[in-house]
Scaffold this motif. Structure first.
Motif, PDB file in Angstrom:
ATOM      1  N   SER A 176     -16.195  32.038 -20.912  1.00 41.80           N
ATOM      2  CA  SER A 176     -16.043  30.663 -20.435  1.00 41.80           C
ATOM      3  C   SER A 176     -17.338  30.209 -19.793  1.00 41.80           C
ATOM      4  N   VAL A 177     -17.466  28.910 -19.603  1.00 38.16           N
ATOM      5  CA  VAL A 177     -18.655  28.340 -18.973  1.00 38.16           C
ATOM      6  C   VAL A 177     -18.224  27.406 -17.850  1.00 38.16           C
ATOM      7  N   ASP A 178     -19.163  27.125 -16.956  1.00 39.72           N
ATOM      8  CA  ASP A 178     -18.823  26.301 -15.793  1.00 39.72           C
ATOM      9  C   ASP A 178     -19.131  24.822 -15.995  1.00 39.72           C
ATOM     10  N   SER A 179     -19.626  24.445 -17.182  1.00 50.63           N
ATOM     11  CA  SER A 179     -19.854  23.032 -17.498  1.00 50.63           C
ATOM     12  C   SER A 179     -20.160  22.904 -18.983  1.00 50.63           C
ATOM     13  N   PRO A 180     -19.139  22.680 -19.819  1.00 53.33           N
ATOM     14  CA  PRO A 180     -19.393  22.591 -21.261  1.00 53.33           C
ATOM     15  C   PRO A 180     -20.339  21.465 -21.630  1.00 53.33           C
ATOM     16  N   GLY A 181     -20.278  20.347 -20.912  1.00 55.06           N
ATOM     17  CA  GLY A 181     -21.197  19.254 -21.193  1.00 55.06           C
ATOM     18  C   GLY A 181     -22.641  19.641 -20.930  1.00 55.06           C
ATOM     19  N   ALA A 182     -22.867  20.355 -19.814  1.00 52.31           N
ATOM     20  CA  ALA A 182     -24.225  20.773 -19.474  1.00 52.31           C
ATOM     21  C   ALA A 182     -24.750  21.808 -20.458  1.00 52.31           C
ATOM     22  N   VAL A 183     -23.879  22.672 -20.960  1.00 49.43           N
ATOM     23  CA  VAL A 183     -24.305  23.664 -21.953  1.00 49.43           C
ATOM     24  C   VAL A 183     -24.718  22.961 -23.248  1.00 49.43           C
ATOM     25  N   THR A 184     -23.916  22.008 -23.703  1.00 49.50           N
ATOM     26  CA  THR A 184     -24.272  21.258 -24.911  1.00 49.50           C
ATOM     27  C   THR A 184     -25.586  20.517 -24.713  1.00 49.50           C
ATOM     28  N   GLU A 185     -25.755  19.922 -23.543  1.00 51.30           N
ATOM     29  CA  GLU A 185     -26.995  19.212 -23.227  1.00 51.30           C
ATOM     30  C   GLU A 185     -28.192  20.159 -23.249  1.00 51.30           C
TER      31      GLU A 185
END
Length: 413
Positions: free
Chosen positions: A195-204
């Motif tokens: 899991s990740v703590d911010s999917p939007g930030a990872v995509t960015e």
């Protein structure tokens, strides 16, 4: 001469396609109306779902239908007006749930999800965001004693497909998540899930990596797609862009762009919601949890604890329906000491095909037009392998997995 590609859609799937094509020496322009990772890829639970191998429309769906019809179950909100607007799609979705289809679709989903954590780990390292990755698994929870039997059944199913899990009782659950209120008698820990703590930030971050390597990102609304000689032209509010190939990765908006080309991919949309809440001081979660009876995920995020809703089968652009997310919020408060809501309630849409499998491949009768959408609830997880499959096929390489179950020709004639 260097080949050129347009990737239309800057969610996880589109960004992954852009990176994979770029890696093979193709000049790529990535286009979306919003910045990378700000639509569907922003709003999910951030789970890298290596165990999501059972399609949503599996044979157990038939027994649940009656409980869903009154819109009282937290797992589903159904707009009858929307359902009757496309009865053929709904009937196909139900028909695909028959037992004879199960084994093949499970095998396809397992091939698609098996390398999820490994691929994201590698990309996060390259993008400099490894700190956002958790490899602590997910925890599935049941509120009744019947959950023991359900947990055992899921454990046995996963084990039969080589996926390990651990059945937990109330004490075992408290041992690994002491901040949870002791309302769950049964649980299932699935360690292979990340899991990740911010999917939007990872995509960015992946998009930033693409740009650092020379990729072009254009933020503009895409108004049309058409052949241009032997290649393709995307029209946008900022002008036109030409390339040898085009990859449509617009998620729930993909069908809108393809319709003028006479292409109907049989795509539909599931809506979903999330809210962020502050945890009480001194409490925490080590991993996302899924409350089966409450039909919500609760995941520790950068912004707080993200609580997601069940599926809202309303028209894609209809006004919000907060019944499910209100119910999920109340249920989450029963499970965990949560404080105030942070920010606004978010709504997004997930692209869904009748067989719960994505469409990955070249469009029939349209050379150079590649389709990468329909990843449903697992687009964030499966974006990287989807991108590798598209890039491999574009370049005449052997894809990392068999693309046959995902071929566009199963729905597009």
């Amino acid at each position: 001469m260097t080949r050129k590609a347009l990737v239309l859609g800057a969610g996880m799937v589109g960004v992954s396609c852009a990176l994979a094509l770029q890696k093979r020496g193709i000049t790529v322009t990535l286009i979306d109306r919003k910045p990378p990772g700000r639509e569907t890829s922003y709003g999910n639970a951030g789970v890298l779902a290596a165990s999501s191998i059972a399609p949503l429309n599996n044979p157990s769906l038939y027994a649940k239908i009656a409980g869903y019809l009154g819109n009282r179950h937290p797992a589903l909100n159904l707009s009858w007006r929307r359902a009757f607007s496309r009865p053929g799609w709904l009937l196909r979705f139900l028909w695909e749930a028959r037992p004879s289809q199960g084994a093949a679709r499970i095998a396809a989903l397992q091939a698609l999800t098996a390398s999820t954590v490994e691929r994201h780990r590698a990309l996060m390292t390259e993008a400099g965001v490894s700190h956002r990755l958790r490899e602590t698994g997910t925890l599935k929870l049941w509120r009744t004693e019947a959950g023991h039997e359900a947990a055992r059944a899921e454990h046995d199913f996963l084990k039969s497909h080589g996926i390990e899990s651990q059945i937990l009782d109330r004490q075992g659950i408290s041992g690994i998540e002491p901040s949870l209120n002791p309302i769950f008698p049964a649980g299932l820990l699935i360690p292979c899930v990340g899991s990740v703590d911010s999917p939007g930030a990872v995509t960015e971050a992946y998009a930033a990596l693409f740009a650092e390597r020379g990729g072009r990102i254009e933020q503009a609304a895409i108004t049309g797609l058409a052949r241009n000689g032997k290649g393709w032209r995307a029209s946008t509010a900022s002008g036109s862009f030409d390339a040898d190939i085009a990859v449509v990765a617009l998620g729930p908006w993909s069908g809108d762009l393809l319709k003028p080309l006479g292409i109907d991919p049989k795509l539909d949309v599931e809506r979903g919601y999330h809210r962020h809440l502050k945890p009480d001081a001194g409490t925490g979660l080590s991993r996302p949890i899924y409350d089966v009876d409450g039909a919500y995920y609760m995941a520790p995020m950068e912004q707080g604890f993200r609580v997601t809703s069940g599926v809202d089968l309303s028209f894609r652009d209809a006004p919000d329906q907060h019944r499910q997310i209100d119910g999920a919020t109340a249920a989450a408060r029963e499970a965990f000491p949560l404080g105030e809501v942070v920010g606004e309630t978010w709504r997004g849409a997930r692209p869904t095909l009748p067989d719960s499998l994505p469409m990955i491949g070249e469009a029939p009768r349209n050379p150079g037009l590649w389709l990468a959408f329909g990843n449903q609830h697992i687009g964030f997880s499966t974006g990287p392998i989807t991108g590798e499959m598209i890039a491999a096929m574009v370049c005449g390489e052997k894809p990392p997995i068999d693309p046959t179950p995902f071929r566009p020709g199963r729905y597009i004639r």
